[in-house]
Design a protein around this motif. Structure first.
Motif, short mmCIF file in Angstrom:
data_model
loop_
_atom_site.label_atom_id
_atom_site.label_comp_id
_atom_site.label_asym_id
_atom_site.label_seq_id
_atom_site.Cartn_x
_atom_site.Cartn_y
_atom_site.Cartn_z
N LEU B 158 0.79 -1.05 0.11
CA LEU B 158 -0.08 0.11 0.08
C LEU B 158 0.84 1.08 -0.02
N PHE B 159 1.91 1.04 0.82
CA PHE B 159 2.85 2.28 0.93
C PHE B 159 3.52 2.74 -0.48
N ALA B 161 2.16 1.87 -3.38
CA ALA B 161 0.96 2.22 -4.25
C ALA B 161 1.00 3.93 -4.31
N VAL B 162 1.04 4.38 -2.93
CA VAL B 162 0.76 5.69 -2.64
C VAL B 162 2.00 6.33 -3.43
N THR B 165 1.65 6.71 -7.08
CA THR B 165 0.71 7.74 -7.48
C THR B 165 1.14 9.11 -7.28
N MET B 166 1.76 9.37 -6.12
CA MET B 166 2.39 10.61 -5.86
C MET B 166 3.36 10.93 -6.77
N ILE B 168 3.59 9.99 -9.84
CA ILE B 168 2.98 10.53 -11.13
C ILE B 168 2.42 11.93 -10.83
N LEU B 169 1.89 12.25 -9.96
CA LEU B 169 1.25 13.71 -9.66
C LEU B 169 2.37 14.57 -9.87
N ARG B 170 3.43 14.41 -9.12
CA ARG B 170 4.47 15.56 -9.22
C ARG B 170 5.10 15.56 -10.51
N ARG B 172 3.24 15.09 -13.22
CA ARG B 172 2.31 16.18 -14.06
C ARG B 172 2.53 17.71 -13.79
N ARG B 173 2.53 17.73 -12.32
CA ARG B 173 2.72 19.15 -11.92
C ARG B 173 3.94 19.69 -12.66
N ASN B 176 3.37 20.66 -16.02
CA ASN B 176 2.37 21.72 -16.40
C ASN B 176 2.93 23.25 -15.89
N GLY B 178 3.56 24.18 -12.78
CA GLY B 178 3.01 24.88 -11.52
C GLY B 178 4.13 24.25 -10.50
N ASP B 181 2.45 24.20 -3.85
CA ASP B 181 2.32 23.12 -2.96
C ASP B 181 0.91 22.60 -3.05
N ALA B 182 0.74 21.37 -2.78
CA ALA B 182 -0.71 20.88 -2.74
C ALA B 182 -1.42 21.11 -1.54
#
Lengths: 150, 182
Positions: B158-159, B161-162, B165-166, B168-170, B172-173, B176, B178, B181-182
């Motif tokens: 689970l750790f 997995a998070v 995904t985090m 991937i988000l970084r 993308r950010r 783009n 930006g 801070d989230a």
């Protein structure tokens, strides 16, 4: 809070506002009684994640972002994983082996029994709840392409 | 009715659900059919007297439904046109499966009765679980005391997995432009 532009209708928002705390309470109950009744950390954690997901679906992203402290959720998610390892190492120190039940069985069928099992249940519940909600949060951002705006 | 009869009924229900999920044209109906299959698994666990698993399976079915609907339903979706040999392929597959099933009938005769015999390890858990761990729920005793290593592995999954995904988000950010801070 009742911004009509975001989220679903007023009916859904009102029902969510009333029920979300009951759902979270049920999740906490399942986690705390994991060693006595069916359920446990995993199921209770998923219920808590679904409660947050309910708020996300009903109220929209911007409200949920203000309502929840996502950075704090990330932190306690990582901390509960670390504490799980710490409990294992505590088992080495006090019981001789990794993840030993060093607290002893206690009196069965009471809330404070079964040694470290309730503690590990709480850690797993926090972990699963935060983790699943964060994964959905990130996936929803990917779908709508909002990742860059946060 | 005995448990086996109910299980056959649920299994047939699940097979019908999966065939519908594969064959239906509308993607939303397909996702709902997948949810029906998961619900069948949950009810089967209830009949097999495993309420812990039934709860988790039921919750995860809801969770997966929400993710699938949010992730796929509004997307542009490529509809596959069936190939000309499609019918022949289906026929050959069904014939092969029936042949394998018929050929394995002698093996089914040799199988022990459903749920029997209890393994030696399981018998130890059933007999000594309460006195060893003090947990009234035997499932908790197994996953958090006897098999705590496995649970540690699950926490690690689970750790990771998070983390993934985090990450991937970084990315993308950063793409783009930006830096906030989230």
């Amino acid at each position: 809070m009742n911004d009509p532009k975001h989220g679903m209708t007023l009916i859904v928002k009102t029902v969510t506002r009333i029920t979300v705390w009951l759902i979270i309470l049920y999740g906490i109950y399942l986690i705390l009684h994991g060693h006595l009744t069916p359920g446990g950390g995993f199921g209770g954690g998923v219920i808590i994640a679904l409660a947050f997901l309910n708020v996300l679906l009903a109220y929209g992203r911007s409200f949920t972002k203000n309502w929840l402290n996502l950075k704090f959720m990330e932190d306690i998610e990582a901390a509960s994983a670390t504490l799980f390892l710490f409990m294992g190492i505590l088992g080495i120190a006090l019981g001789g082996r990794f993840l030993t039940n060093f607290l002893g069985p206690g009196k069965p069928f009471t809330l404070f029994s079964a040694g470290h099992i309730p503690i590990l249940n709480i850690l797993i519940g926090v972990k699963v709840g935060m983790c699943l909600f964060l994964v959905v949060w990130v996936l929803a951002a990917l779908r709508t392409g909002e990742g860059g705006e946060e | 009715m005995p448990v086996e009869t109910w299980l056959y009924f649920i299994l047939g229900f699940m097979i019908v659900g999966s065939v519908i999920a594969l064959e239906i044209r509308d993607i939303l109906s397909s996702v709902v059919a997948i949810g029906v299959v998961g619900l069948g698994v949950s009810v089967a666990f209830l009949f097999l007297q495993a309420p812990d698993l039934a709860i988790v399976q039921f919750l995860f079915e809801i969770f997966a439904m929400v993710i699938l609907i949010r992730a796929f339903v509004k997307k542009d979706y490529h509809m596959e046109t069936p190939a000309r040999v499609h019918g022949i392929l289906v026929g050959v597959s069904i014939l092969t499966l029936v042949a394998v099933l018929v050929a394995s009938i002698p093996v089914f005769r040799l199988l022990p009765a459903f749920g029997e015999p209890l393994m030696e390890t399981s018998r130890h858990y059933v007999d000594h679980g309460l006195s060893d761990t003090g947990a009234a729920n035997l499932v908790s005793a197994v996953i958090l005391d006897y098999r705590a290593y496995d649970t540690l592995g699950e926490v690690t999954v689970l750790f990771t997995a998070v983390l993934g995904t985090m990450t991937i988000l970084r990315i993308r950010r950063a793409k783009n432009g930006g830096g906030k801070d989230a």
